[in-house]
Design a protein around this motif. Structure first.
Motif, PDB file in Angstrom:
ATOM      1  N   SER A  17       0.830  -1.205   0.000  1.00 24.26           N
ATOM      2  CA  SER A  17       0.000   0.000   0.000  1.00 24.26           C
ATOM      3  C   SER A  17       0.861   1.251   0.000  1.00 24.26           C
ATOM      4  O   SER A  17       1.994   1.248   0.506  1.00 24.26           O
ATOM      5  CB  SER A  17      -0.901   0.021   1.244  1.00 24.26           C
ATOM      6  OG  SER A  17      -1.795  -1.068   1.254  1.00 24.26           O
ATOM      7  N   ARG A  19       0.079   5.766   0.253  1.00 27.90           N
ATOM      8  CA  ARG A  19      -0.898   6.852   0.339  1.00 27.90           C
ATOM      9  C   ARG A  19      -0.269   8.104  -0.269  1.00 27.90           C
ATOM     10  O   ARG A  19       0.743   8.604   0.246  1.00 27.90           O
ATOM     11  CB  ARG A  19      -1.309   7.117   1.793  1.00 27.90           C
ATOM     12  CG  ARG A  19      -2.374   8.197   1.951  1.00 27.90           C
ATOM     13  CD  ARG A  19      -2.806   8.314   3.406  1.00 27.90           C
ATOM     14  NE  ARG A  19      -3.806   9.351   3.609  1.00 27.90           N
ATOM     15  CZ  ARG A  19      -5.113   9.172   3.462  1.00 27.90           C
ATOM     16  NH1 ARG A  19      -5.562   7.981   3.087  1.00 27.90           N
ATOM     17  NH2 ARG A  19      -5.965  10.173   3.679  1.00 27.90           N
ATOM     18  N   GLN A  82      -5.463   6.778  -1.389  1.00 26.55           N
ATOM     19  CA  GLN A  82      -5.029   5.582  -0.699  1.00 26.55           C
ATOM     20  C   GLN A  82      -5.022   4.428  -1.686  1.00 26.55           C
ATOM     21  O   GLN A  82      -6.057   4.128  -2.285  1.00 26.55           O
ATOM     22  CB  GLN A  82      -5.965   5.260   0.475  1.00 26.55           C
ATOM     23  CG  GLN A  82      -5.612   3.996   1.230  1.00 26.55           C
ATOM     24  CD  GLN A  82      -4.298   4.102   1.959  1.00 26.55           C
ATOM     25  OE1 GLN A  82      -3.993   5.122   2.574  1.00 26.55           O
ATOM     26  NE2 GLN A  82      -3.481   3.042   1.893  1.00 26.55           N
ATOM     27  N   ASN A  84      -4.220   0.463  -2.210  1.00 24.49           N
ATOM     28  CA  ASN A  84      -4.008  -0.839  -1.577  1.00 24.49           C
ATOM     29  C   ASN A  84      -3.899  -1.931  -2.637  1.00 24.49           C
ATOM     30  O   ASN A  84      -4.283  -1.720  -3.794  1.00 24.49           O
ATOM     31  CB  ASN A  84      -5.166  -1.153  -0.635  1.00 24.49           C
ATOM     32  CG  ASN A  84      -5.319  -0.126   0.471  1.00 24.49           C
ATOM     33  OD1 ASN A  84      -4.341   0.401   0.992  1.00 24.49           O
ATOM     34  ND2 ASN A  84      -6.564   0.153   0.848  1.00 24.49           N
TER      35      ASN A  84
END
Length: 116
Positions: A17, A19, A82, A84
């Motif tokens: 992940s 951000r 974000q 993922n």
């Protein structure tokens, strides 16, 4: 004058992940639609996600639905992405944009590399 500064890119393994954040200044942030675009080597720039001025209208390109989430904070003049379950095909330079009518501004971009 629209100023957009992206941050948060980097190298991440598949499945990881990241951000991304975009800090905005020089315009009335809460009146603009904010979007994230990306451009991979040898490919055209594509729209990844967008969020309306009030934060209620959100759209994603099909390839990132269920994995990416866009959000904004009109009090802090920021927009985030974000990301993922990243895949190698997500590797690209990611750009933050602001648009209202015919007025559009771009950030300088931040590199995201997904590789083992």
């Amino acid at each position: 004058q629209i100023q957009l500064v992206e941050s948060g890119g980097g190298l991440v393994q598949p499945g990881g992940s990241l951000r991304l954040a975009c800090a905005a200044s020089g315009f009335t942030f809460s009146s603009y639609t904010m979007s994230w675009y990306r451009q991979a080597p040898g490919k055209e720039r594509e729209l990844v996600a967008s969020i309306g001025s009030g934060g209620r209208t959100i759209n994603y390109v099909d390839s990132v639905k269920g994995r990416f989430a866009i959000s904004r904070d009109n009090a802090k003049n920021t927009v985030a992405l974000q990301m993922n379950s990243l895949k190698p095909e997500d590797t690209a330079v990611y750009y933050c944009t602001a648009v209202r009518g015919s007025t559009r501004g771009w950030g300088q971009g931040t590199q995201v590399t997904v590789s083992s």
